[in-house]
Design a protein around this motif. Structure first.
Motif, short mmCIF file in Angstrom:
data_model
loop_
_atom_site.label_atom_id
_atom_site.label_comp_id
_atom_site.label_asym_id
_atom_site.label_seq_id
_atom_site.Cartn_x
_atom_site.Cartn_y
_atom_site.Cartn_z
N HIS A 145 40.44 12.75 21.95
CA HIS A 145 41.35 13.87 22.20
C HIS A 145 40.82 15.16 21.61
O HIS A 145 40.90 16.23 22.23
CB HIS A 145 42.73 13.56 21.63
N GLN A 146 40.29 15.08 20.40
CA GLN A 146 39.78 16.28 19.74
C GLN A 146 38.64 16.91 20.53
O GLN A 146 38.63 18.13 20.77
CB GLN A 146 39.31 15.93 18.33
N SER A 147 37.69 16.09 20.93
CA SER A 147 36.51 16.62 21.62
C SER A 147 36.88 17.21 22.97
O SER A 147 36.40 18.31 23.32
CB SER A 147 35.45 15.53 21.79
N PHE A 148 37.73 16.52 23.73
CA PHE A 148 38.07 17.05 25.04
C PHE A 148 38.97 18.26 24.94
O PHE A 148 38.91 19.17 25.78
CB PHE A 148 38.74 15.98 25.90
N ALA A 149 39.84 18.32 23.93
CA ALA A 149 40.73 19.48 23.77
C ALA A 149 39.95 20.76 23.52
O ALA A 149 40.41 21.85 23.87
CB ALA A 149 41.72 19.22 22.64
N VAL A 150 38.76 20.63 22.92
CA VAL A 150 37.95 21.81 22.65
C VAL A 150 37.59 22.52 23.96
O VAL A 150 37.53 23.76 24.00
CB VAL A 150 36.66 21.42 21.89
N VAL A 151 37.39 21.77 25.03
CA VAL A 151 36.95 22.36 26.30
C VAL A 151 37.98 23.32 26.87
O VAL A 151 37.68 24.50 27.10
CB VAL A 151 36.58 21.26 27.31
N PRO A 152 39.23 22.90 27.14
CA PRO A 152 40.19 23.86 27.68
C PRO A 152 40.55 24.97 26.70
O PRO A 152 40.81 26.11 27.13
CB PRO A 152 41.41 23.00 28.02
N LEU A 153 40.57 24.68 25.40
CA LEU A 153 40.88 25.73 24.44
C LEU A 153 39.77 26.78 24.40
O LEU A 153 40.05 27.99 24.33
CB LEU A 153 41.09 25.12 23.05
N ALA A 154 38.52 26.33 24.45
CA ALA A 154 37.41 27.28 24.51
C ALA A 154 37.42 28.05 25.83
O ALA A 154 37.11 29.25 25.86
CB ALA A 154 36.08 26.55 24.34
N ALA A 155 37.80 27.38 26.91
CA ALA A 155 37.90 28.06 28.21
C ALA A 155 38.99 29.12 28.19
O ALA A 155 38.85 30.18 28.82
CB ALA A 155 38.18 27.03 29.31
N ALA A 156 40.08 28.87 27.46
CA ALA A 156 41.15 29.87 27.33
C ALA A 156 40.64 31.11 26.60
O ALA A 156 40.91 32.25 27.02
CB ALA A 156 42.34 29.26 26.60
N VAL A 157 39.90 30.90 25.52
CA VAL A 157 39.32 32.03 24.78
C VAL A 157 38.33 32.80 25.67
O VAL A 157 38.33 34.04 25.70
CB VAL A 157 38.63 31.53 23.50
N TRP A 158 37.49 32.06 26.36
CA TRP A 158 36.53 32.68 27.27
C TRP A 158 37.23 33.52 28.33
O TRP A 158 36.82 34.66 28.63
CB TRP A 158 35.69 31.57 27.91
N THR A 159 38.30 33.00 28.91
CA THR A 159 39.04 33.71 29.95
C THR A 159 39.57 35.05 29.44
O THR A 159 39.42 36.09 30.08
CB THR A 159 40.22 32.85 30.44
N LEU A 160 40.22 35.02 28.28
CA LEU A 160 40.78 36.25 27.72
C LEU A 160 39.68 37.24 27.35
O LEU A 160 39.83 38.45 27.55
CB LEU A 160 41.63 35.93 26.50
N CYS A 161 38.56 36.73 26.83
CA CYS A 161 37.46 37.62 26.46
C CYS A 161 36.87 38.31 27.69
O CYS A 161 36.52 39.50 27.63
CB CYS A 161 36.37 36.84 25.72
N VAL A 162 36.74 37.59 28.79
CA VAL A 162 36.22 38.20 30.02
C VAL A 162 37.12 39.35 30.45
O VAL A 162 36.63 40.42 30.83
CB VAL A 162 36.11 37.14 31.14
#
Length: 376
Positions: A145-162
């Motif tokens: 769960h920890q490893s896979f949760a990093v993916v969407p959470l990092a994608a959320a940060v990436w989205t806002l940064c873009v």
């Protein structure tokens, strides 16, 4: 003073009596609550009630509120370690309500403010945050769960940064968000790779070379990004902001391509070897991962290499493919043993409404998305 001391003491006595009568997990839960209440209560009564009666202790008054951190710390440990008050069940239920409220409030605020171009990015970031937090709420101790949760959470940060890179009027802010965007995307292949290695056998331990592959990336690339060796500077051009890449950008590009090919290959091998429900689960993970990788690497890495920068805003949109496929695998095949506390039909309905919202807003904001050309 006497009344407060009396009731506080009475509460501590009752907790201690409950501690003596209880057994097993309940005994440990009550012990930590009692310890936190006793230490916090003793400090509050001493520095805020008793000392001011005998000495000038105004400087110590501020210690009283701070002492409540003792209770917060002990209670939080009991919640995490011994499931005090079944807080995990509460969080599962509160998770749905929280993100529905966030969707409603965010939508109304964005349209009232008039910043419609932000809405697609808000939806994508919210959807990814919801998926990542759902995995952690269900079982935050699981490495899977920890490893896979990093993916969407990092994608959320990436989205806002873009979005912030495209819309911010300040060069310093643009450069910061550009570095943060690269940092977030750096963690996505790492998390995917770690997940692919341990799925579905949680007892599997990584080999030394695998830990080296993860550690080397974190030690080398993350400091290089913030040192300005990947994105050296940002300049304002006639059509928007342009990033001037540093000497480590080729290394970053090779990392993104190489590690993506690595974890896609690992997932494909496991898809061929696994049987039963694990085979079906990894099938939808592979489809989502493959679709996200193809689109995001094309729009944000390959096209910019040949001078085409206008499609970089679509990179974060590819994370919806992963979120959709993983959500379907959770609903249909109980991926990672995640259980929803509301009816599936409601989730399908919410998903359809979210997609309709994305499509409608995308039509309304299509021109605005391409108003500026920026490298990410």
């Amino acid at each position: 003073v006497l009344m407060i001391t009396k009731y506080l003491g009475y509460g501590c006595v009752q907790l201690f009596r409950s501690f003596l009568r209880s057994k097993a997990r309940s005994r440990l839960q009550i012990w930590y609550v009692f310890a936190g209440a006793f230490f916090s209560g003793t400090l509050v009564v001493t520095v805020n009630l008793l000392l001011p009666l005998v000495i000038q202790a105004s400087a110590l008054v501020s210690i009283g509120p701070v002492s409540t951190l003792f209770f917060l710390g002990f209670a939080s440990y009991a919640i995490v370690r011994f499931r005090l008050m079944a807080i995990h069940d509460f969080l599962r239920r509160a998770w749905v309500a929280f993100f529905l409220v966030a969707l409603l409030v965010g939508t109304l605020t964005i349209f009232l403010v008039g910043n419609v171009s932000f809405y697609p990015f808000f939806i994508i970031a919210l959807a990814n945050t919801a998926l990542g937090s759902l995995l952690l709420v269900n079982n935050w101790k699981s490495r899977l769960h920890q490893s896979f949760a990093v993916v969407p959470l990092a994608a959320a940060v990436w989205t806002l940064c873009v979005y912030f890179v495209r819309s911010s009027p300040n060069l310093a802010e643009v450069q910061f968000y550009s570095k943060l965007s690269f940092t977030a995307t750096t963690f996505i292949p790492l998390a995917f790779l770690y997940f692919a290695w341990i799925f579905p056998d949680l007892s599997r331990r990584l080999r030394t070379v695998q830990w080296f592959a993860i550690g080397l990336t974190v030690i080398v690339l993350i400091p290089a990004i913030f040192a300005g060796w990947v994105v050296e500077s940002v300049i304002a051009g006639p059509q928007g902001y342009l990033s001037h890449y540093g000497p480590f950008y080729p290394l970053f590009s090779m990392y993104m391509l190489g590690y993506t090919a690595w974890f896609v290959g690992v997932l494909f091998q496991k898809y061929r070897k696994l049987q039963g429900i694990s085979h079906l689960q990894i099938k939808y993970i592979f489809l989502g991962v493959f679709g996200m990788a193809i689109i995001s690497l094309t729009t944000n890495l390959l096209l910019p290499m040949i001078g085409i920068f206008g499609f970089s805003a679509f990179g974060p949109f590819s994370s919806l493919l992963l979120a959709g496929s993983v959500t379907y695998a959770i609903l249909r095949f109980r991926l990672m043993s995640v259980e929803f506390v509301i009816h599936r039909g409601a989730l399908y309905g919410l998903g359809m409404l979210a997609m309709l919202g994305i499509y409608s807003i995308s039509f309304l904001t299509f021109e605005r998305l391409f108003a500026k050309t920026t490298i990410h």
